[in-house]
Design a protein around this motif. Structure first.
Motif, PDB file in Angstrom:
ATOM      1  N   GLN A  39       0.829  -1.208   0.000  1.00  0.00           N
ATOM      2  CA  GLN A  39       0.000   0.000   0.000  1.00  0.00           C
ATOM      3  C   GLN A  39       0.863   1.256   0.000  1.00  0.00           C
ATOM      4  OE1 GLN A  39      -3.150  -0.430  -0.383  1.00  0.00           O
ATOM      5  NE2 GLN A  39      -3.732   1.749  -0.387  1.00  0.00           N
ATOM      6  N   THR A  40       2.010   1.202   0.691  1.00  0.00           N
ATOM      7  CA  THR A  40       2.904   2.361   0.740  1.00  0.00           C
ATOM      8  C   THR A  40       3.447   2.694  -0.639  1.00  0.00           C
ATOM      9  OG1 THR A  40       3.521   1.885   3.026  1.00  0.00           O
ATOM     10  CG2 THR A  40       5.018   3.284   1.760  1.00  0.00           C
ATOM     11  N   THR A  41       3.946   1.702  -1.353  1.00  0.00           N
ATOM     12  CA  THR A  41       4.503   1.962  -2.692  1.00  0.00           C
ATOM     13  C   THR A  41       3.424   2.460  -3.647  1.00  0.00           C
ATOM     14  OG1 THR A  41       4.178  -0.374  -3.251  1.00  0.00           O
ATOM     15  CG2 THR A  41       6.355   0.278  -2.442  1.00  0.00           C
ATOM     16  N   LYS A  42       2.230   1.926  -3.534  1.00  0.00           N
ATOM     17  CA  LYS A  42       1.144   2.350  -4.419  1.00  0.00           C
ATOM     18  C   LYS A  42       0.772   3.812  -4.167  1.00  0.00           C
ATOM     19  CE  LYS A  42      -3.676   1.291  -5.510  1.00  0.00           C
ATOM     20  NZ  LYS A  42      -4.842   0.413  -5.219  1.00  0.00           N
ATOM     21  N   GLU A  43       0.584   4.178  -2.886  1.00  0.00           N
ATOM     22  CA  GLU A  43       0.187   5.546  -2.565  1.00  0.00           C
ATOM     23  C   GLU A  43       1.313   6.533  -2.842  1.00  0.00           C
ATOM     24  OE1 GLU A  43      -1.137   5.385   1.442  1.00  0.00           O
ATOM     25  OE2 GLU A  43      -3.008   4.303   0.979  1.00  0.00           O
ATOM     26  N   LEU A  44       2.565   6.107  -2.593  1.00  0.00           N
ATOM     27  CA  LEU A  44       3.700   6.991  -2.866  1.00  0.00           C
ATOM     28  C   LEU A  44       3.837   7.266  -4.354  1.00  0.00           C
ATOM     29  CD1 LEU A  44       6.160   8.566  -1.896  1.00  0.00           C
ATOM     30  CD2 LEU A  44       7.476   6.431  -1.988  1.00  0.00           C
ATOM     31  N   ARG A  45       3.692   6.231  -5.181  1.00  0.00           N
ATOM     32  CA  ARG A  45       3.784   6.440  -6.639  1.00  0.00           C
ATOM     33  C   ARG A  45       2.707   7.404  -7.105  1.00  0.00           C
ATOM     34  NH1 ARG A  45       1.297   5.199 -10.816  1.00  0.00           N
ATOM     35  NH2 ARG A  45      -0.137   3.822  -9.706  1.00  0.00           N
ATOM     36  N   GLN A  46       1.505   7.231  -6.570  1.00  0.00           N
ATOM     37  CA  GLN A  46       0.423   8.133  -6.964  1.00  0.00           C
ATOM     38  C   GLN A  46       0.699   9.567  -6.491  1.00  0.00           C
ATOM     39  OE1 GLN A  46      -2.987   6.232  -5.243  1.00  0.00           O
ATOM     40  NE2 GLN A  46      -3.195   4.722  -6.909  1.00  0.00           N
ATOM     41  N   PHE A  47       1.246   9.683  -5.273  1.00  0.00           N
ATOM     42  CA  PHE A  47       1.540  11.033  -4.751  1.00  0.00           C
ATOM     43  C   PHE A  47       2.628  11.715  -5.564  1.00  0.00           C
ATOM     44  CE2 PHE A  47       3.903  13.896  -1.974  1.00  0.00           C
ATOM     45  CZ  PHE A  47       2.892  14.711  -1.503  1.00  0.00           C
ATOM     46  N   LEU A  48       3.700  10.987  -5.919  1.00  0.00           N
ATOM     47  CA  LEU A  48       4.812  11.561  -6.682  1.00  0.00           C
ATOM     48  C   LEU A  48       4.512  11.664  -8.163  1.00  0.00           C
ATOM     49  CD1 LEU A  48       7.853   9.733  -5.002  1.00  0.00           C
ATOM     50  CD2 LEU A  48       6.994  12.048  -4.530  1.00  0.00           C
ATOM     51  N   ASN A  49       3.477  10.948  -8.585  1.00  0.00           N
ATOM     52  CA  ASN A  49       3.146  10.921 -10.006  1.00  0.00           C
ATOM     53  C   ASN A  49       4.361  10.494 -10.825  1.00  0.00           C
ATOM     54  OD1 ASN A  49       1.530  11.133 -12.278  1.00  0.00           O
ATOM     55  ND2 ASN A  49       1.978  13.327 -12.571  1.00  0.00           N
ATOM     56  N   CYS A  50       5.029   9.430 -10.347  1.00  0.00           N
ATOM     57  CA  CYS A  50       6.192   8.888 -11.063  1.00  0.00           C
ATOM     58  C   CYS A  50       5.820   7.548 -11.673  1.00  0.00           C
ATOM     59  CB  CYS A  50       7.391   8.763 -10.140  1.00  0.00           C
ATOM     60  SG  CYS A  50       7.102   7.649  -8.748  1.00  0.00           S
ATOM     61  N   ASP A  51       6.782   6.982 -12.436  1.00  0.00           N
ATOM     62  CA  ASP A  51       6.488   5.744 -13.168  1.00  0.00           C
ATOM     63  C   ASP A  51       6.604   4.493 -12.299  1.00  0.00           C
ATOM     64  OD1 ASP A  51       6.071   7.213 -15.455  1.00  0.00           O
ATOM     65  OD2 ASP A  51       8.180   7.104 -16.059  1.00  0.00           O
ATOM     66  N   ARG A  52       7.476   4.516 -11.304  1.00  0.00           N
ATOM     67  CA  ARG A  52       7.713   3.278 -10.546  1.00  0.00           C
ATOM     68  C   ARG A  52       8.218   3.610  -9.150  1.00  0.00           C
ATOM     69  NH1 ARG A  52      12.139   0.317 -13.342  1.00  0.00           N
ATOM     70  NH2 ARG A  52      10.600  -0.553 -14.769  1.00  0.00           N
ATOM     71  N   VAL A  53       7.732   2.858  -8.159  1.00  0.00           N
ATOM     72  CA  VAL A  53       8.253   2.913  -6.794  1.00  0.00           C
ATOM     73  C   VAL A  53       8.560   1.480  -6.367  1.00  0.00           C
ATOM     74  CG1 VAL A  53       7.769   3.438  -4.374  1.00  0.00           C
ATOM     75  CG2 VAL A  53       7.047   5.030  -6.158  1.00  0.00           C
ATOM     76  N   LEU A  54       9.769   1.287  -5.845  1.00  0.00           N
ATOM     77  CA  LEU A  54      10.243  -0.051  -5.460  1.00  0.00           C
ATOM     78  C   LEU A  54      10.690  -0.055  -4.007  1.00  0.00           C
ATOM     79  CD1 LEU A  54      12.654  -0.688  -8.479  1.00  0.00           C
ATOM     80  CD2 LEU A  54      10.284  -1.462  -8.316  1.00  0.00           C
ATOM     81  N   ILE A  55      10.634  -1.216  -3.407  1.00  0.00           N
ATOM     82  CA  ILE A  55      11.328  -1.469  -2.139  1.00  0.00           C
ATOM     83  C   ILE A  55      12.267  -2.636  -2.397  1.00  0.00           C
ATOM     84  CG2 ILE A  55      11.131  -2.227   0.254  1.00  0.00           C
ATOM     85  CD1 ILE A  55       8.500  -0.775   0.437  1.00  0.00           C
ATOM     86  N   TYR A  56      13.531  -2.361  -2.163  1.00  0.00           N
ATOM     87  CA  TYR A  56      14.610  -3.301  -2.460  1.00  0.00           C
ATOM     88  C   TYR A  56      15.207  -3.771  -1.133  1.00  0.00           C
ATOM     89  CZ  TYR A  56      19.230  -4.770  -4.278  1.00  0.00           C
ATOM     90  OH  TYR A  56      20.370  -5.458  -4.600  1.00  0.00           O
ATOM     91  N   ARG A  57      15.257  -5.085  -0.910  1.00  0.00           N
ATOM     92  CA  ARG A  57      15.773  -5.621   0.360  1.00  0.00           C
ATOM     93  C   ARG A  57      17.122  -6.278   0.133  1.00  0.00           C
ATOM     94  NH1 ARG A  57      12.817  -9.676   4.743  1.00  0.00           N
ATOM     95  NH2 ARG A  57      14.573  -9.697   6.210  1.00  0.00           N
ATOM     96  N   PHE A  58      18.099  -5.924   0.998  1.00  0.00           N
ATOM     97  CA  PHE A  58      19.435  -6.514   0.890  1.00  0.00           C
ATOM     98  C   PHE A  58      19.431  -7.961   1.365  1.00  0.00           C
ATOM     99  CE2 PHE A  58      20.728  -1.987   1.158  1.00  0.00           C
ATOM    100  CZ  PHE A  58      21.472  -1.924  -0.015  1.00  0.00           C
ATOM    101  N   GLN A  59      20.270  -8.763   0.685  1.00  0.00           N
ATOM    102  CA  GLN A  59      20.479 -10.151   1.073  1.00  0.00           C
ATOM    103  C   GLN A  59      21.833 -10.284   1.774  1.00  0.00           C
ATOM    104  OE1 GLN A  59      18.035 -12.475   0.569  1.00  0.00           O
ATOM    105  NE2 GLN A  59      16.822 -10.810  -0.292  1.00  0.00           N
ATOM    106  N   ALA A  60      22.040 -11.405   2.424  1.00  0.00           N
ATOM    107  CA  ALA A  60      23.292 -11.596   3.177  1.00  0.00           C
ATOM    108  C   ALA A  60      24.503 -11.647   2.279  1.00  0.00           C
ATOM    109  CB  ALA A  60      23.192 -12.884   4.002  1.00  0.00           C
TER     110      ALA A  60
END
Length: 625
Positions: free
Chosen positions: A64-85
């Motif tokens: 929900q955060t990425t969806k609402e943030l993309r709509q607020f920024l009116n940008c093409d893509r919002v991602l959350i990237y998680r680091f691996q070990a």
């Protein structure tokens, strides 16, 4: 996603300078727009904080955060990237309007930079790229971002406590984008909220794991306790089967203990008919439901139930029956077959007035109990067969003894008549008449001997049948073997001297008195000495000894010069069995002497056995004190 817009020597934070207006009057429309954006941003932050506070699942929060943030920024893509070990990372959440190249779930490793960029992110640097082609990036990195359809990039770090956890990334895909300071601040605030959400989600997961672990441990302890109770029930059944041949008592107890242990509403045991076409509920115990004890069913009418049971497979199902109230009652039923290697015997029915199924541990227990029930049923059947055979044997023994008594009595009359006739013949013949015919004395002697032998045989037969037909208890008198044995043994001295045999007697001085029936005990010693004299060759010895062994008086009669085979030893107490090949003196006998000795010893409460080795044979008689 290891997206680093510049090499390590380039400043990673590029902020648009604030626009300061001196002496310029702000347009009312721009002010209203700025206020609206601020309110919308506050609403976005408030919604995310509320979701975190309400313990919403992390996946839902991130989506929900990425969806609402993309709509607020009116940008093409919002991602959350998680680091691996291992230094790589994976896109765990994506909101995009570019459907041609989704990145969700992809594991992405930066091809141009080392893992130092992760340390750079870990210091909280904010990365701003307004146009990858105008930011002075390395060519390989430009190609990498272009392959992901990235033209403008805004990246902030997500921390979990003090450690870098991942990245929050906003992207423009097809054209440059001038990122505003307010947008950067918003991503930083959202990253902080996401970090809190991540930490809270992990704590919640730890709590759930701990609860699951405690529940598993509790269930394990419960299973262990139940297993102990199950094993105790199986042990009690095993002991009861060992101690009792009463099938009814064992199986009725099983139904009650199973019902109480498994919290059943009813437990019943049904047994098959011999042809396995009928089954009858024979034993049962109920706490709530009515019993069906005595009910007989046709197997053919219930094949869907009895077909797997006849194949020795347990069965579990739900049954809907009319209840006591005007409604239907759902019952959980489990049926375990009772069988052994010889075939199927019956079934154990377990019933609960619930939809909850029986677990595997309960079914395994009932299968163990079913095995014990099979043993109890077979043991009862074997006991019945054995008792029937014993009754037949007892009937045969009674008929045999009756026949022998009748035969003995019938034989006694002619033998007595023959003996009287011989005595009469001797009395009427004068010595001169007897001497004129040389064979007459010899014939008379034969008649006397055979009459005596036959009379002894008849007496032995009568004594043997008496001892086998539950005789009266013997009359016991205490005797001193030291003085009592000597005259009996000495009465054989002339016979052993005549046959050139050595006769010895030895009795312990400290031997206590023996309580016995004098007549029977004298007959025992006399018959054993007769047997020894009969089968001892000339030049060999016969030894009689008596001594104390533990709490018993032991009498041994040993003769040398003879050794019996195992077959002869096993048959030596059989009636009418003769050791003819070992008889150097060719003495005749009835063949019942040793059989009578064995019966009399047992009648007196003693035991007798014989062993033969190293050229000698010993009869041992023991009487407990």
């Amino acid at each position: 996603m290891n997206i680093n817009p510049v090499e390590s020597t380039i400043e990673l934070t590029k902020l648009s300078p604030p626009q300061i207006l001196f002496g310029t009057e702000v347009d009312d429309q721009s002010t209203e727009q700025a206020v609206g954006l601020q309110v919308e941003r506050d609403h976005l932050l408030e919604a995310i904080a509320r979701r975190i506070h309400q313990s919403v699942e992390l996946e839902s929060i991130l989506h929900q955060t990425t969806k609402e943030l993309r709509q607020f920024l009116n940008c093409d893509r919002v991602l959350i990237y998680r680091f691996q070990a291992d230094g790589s990372g994976v896109i765990i959440t994506e909101s995009t309007v570019t459907a041609s190249n989704p990145l969700l779930g992809k594991n992405i490793t930066d091809p141009c930079l080392s893992r130092k960029h992760r340390e750079h992110y870990g210091r909280g640097c904010i990365q701003v790229v307004e146009d990858i082609y105008a930011a002075g990036l390395h060519s390989c990195y430009i190609d990498f971002l272009a392959s992901l359809q990235v033209r403008a990039n805004l990246v902030v770090s997500i921390f979990k406590e003090q450690d870098i956890w991942g990245l929050l990334i906003a992207q423009h895909c097809h054209q440059p984008r001038q990122w505003q300071q307010t947008e950067t601040d918003l991503l930083k605030q959202l990253a902080t909220q996401i970090g809190i959400g991540v930490q809270q989600a992990e704590l919640r997961q730890q709590i759930q794991d701990l609860k699951a672990k405690l529940e598993l441990q509790k269930q394990k302890q419960s299973n262990q306790l139940q297993q102990v109770r199950f094993e105790a029930l199986v042990r009690r059944m095993t002991e009861q089967i060992r101690d009792s041949l009463d099938q009814t008592q064992v199986l009725q107890t099983v139904t009650q203990e199973l019902a109480e242990l498994l919290n059943l509403d009813r437990c019943q045991i049904e047994l098959y008919s011999s042809c396995q076409t009928l089954v009858t509920i024979t034993y049962g115990y109920s706490r709530k439901l009515p019993l069906c004890q005595g009910l007989t069913r046709e197997i053919a009418d219930h094949l869907e139930i009895y077909q797997p049971l006849l194949q020795k497979q347990p069965l579990q199902f739900l049954e809907i029956v009319p209840g006591w109230e005007p409604k239907l009652l759902v019952m959980s039923q489990t049926v375990c077959p009772i069988f052994d290697t010889q075939g199927i015997l019956g079934n154990i029915w377990l019933t609960r007035a619930t939809q909850e199924a029986f677990d595997q541990l309960e079914i395994e227990l009932v299968q163990q109990i079913a095995n014990e029930c099979a043993i109890a049923i077979r043991q009862a059947e074997f006991s019945e067969q054995t008792q029937a055979q014993v009754k037949e044997l007892e009937k045969g023994d009674r008929l045999k003894n009756q026949f022998l008594r009748t035969l003995s009595q019938e034989l006694r009359t002619p033998i007595t008549s023959i003996s009287l006739a011989v005595q009469t013949l001797e009395s009427v013949l004068t010595p001169e008449e007897i001497s004129n015919i040389e064979i007459v004395p010899q014939l008379l002697q034969i008649l006397h001997n055979e009459c005596g032998r036959e009379n002894k045989l008849i007496n032995d037969l009568l004594t043997l049948t008496y001892l086998e037909a539950e005789p009266e208890p013997p009359t016991l008198i205490a005797i001193d073997l030291q003085s009592w044995l000597h005259p009996i043994v000495e009465s054989f001295r002339d016979l052993t001297n005549c046959q050139r045999q050595k006769l010895n007697l030895r009795v312990d001085q400290a031997l206590p008195p023996l309580e016995t029936d004098i007549t029977d005990f004298e007959r025992i010693v006399t018959e054993l000495l007769n047997h020894a004299c009969k089968y001892t060759p000339a030049g060999e010895s016969i030894r009689v000894s008596a001594h104390l062994t533990g709490n018993a008086v032991e009498l041994n009669i040993t003769n040398s010069g003879i050794e019996l085979t195992s077959n002869e030893l096993s048959r030596i107490f059989e009636p009418f069995y003769h050791l003819d090949k070992h008889d150097p003196w060719k003495h005749s006998g009835t063949g019942l002497e040793l059989a009578l000795v064995q019966k009399m010893v047992r009648h007196l409460g003693g035991s007798i056995y014989v062993k033969s080795a190293i050229g000698q044979t010993t009869f041992t008689v023991k009487f407990p004190l």
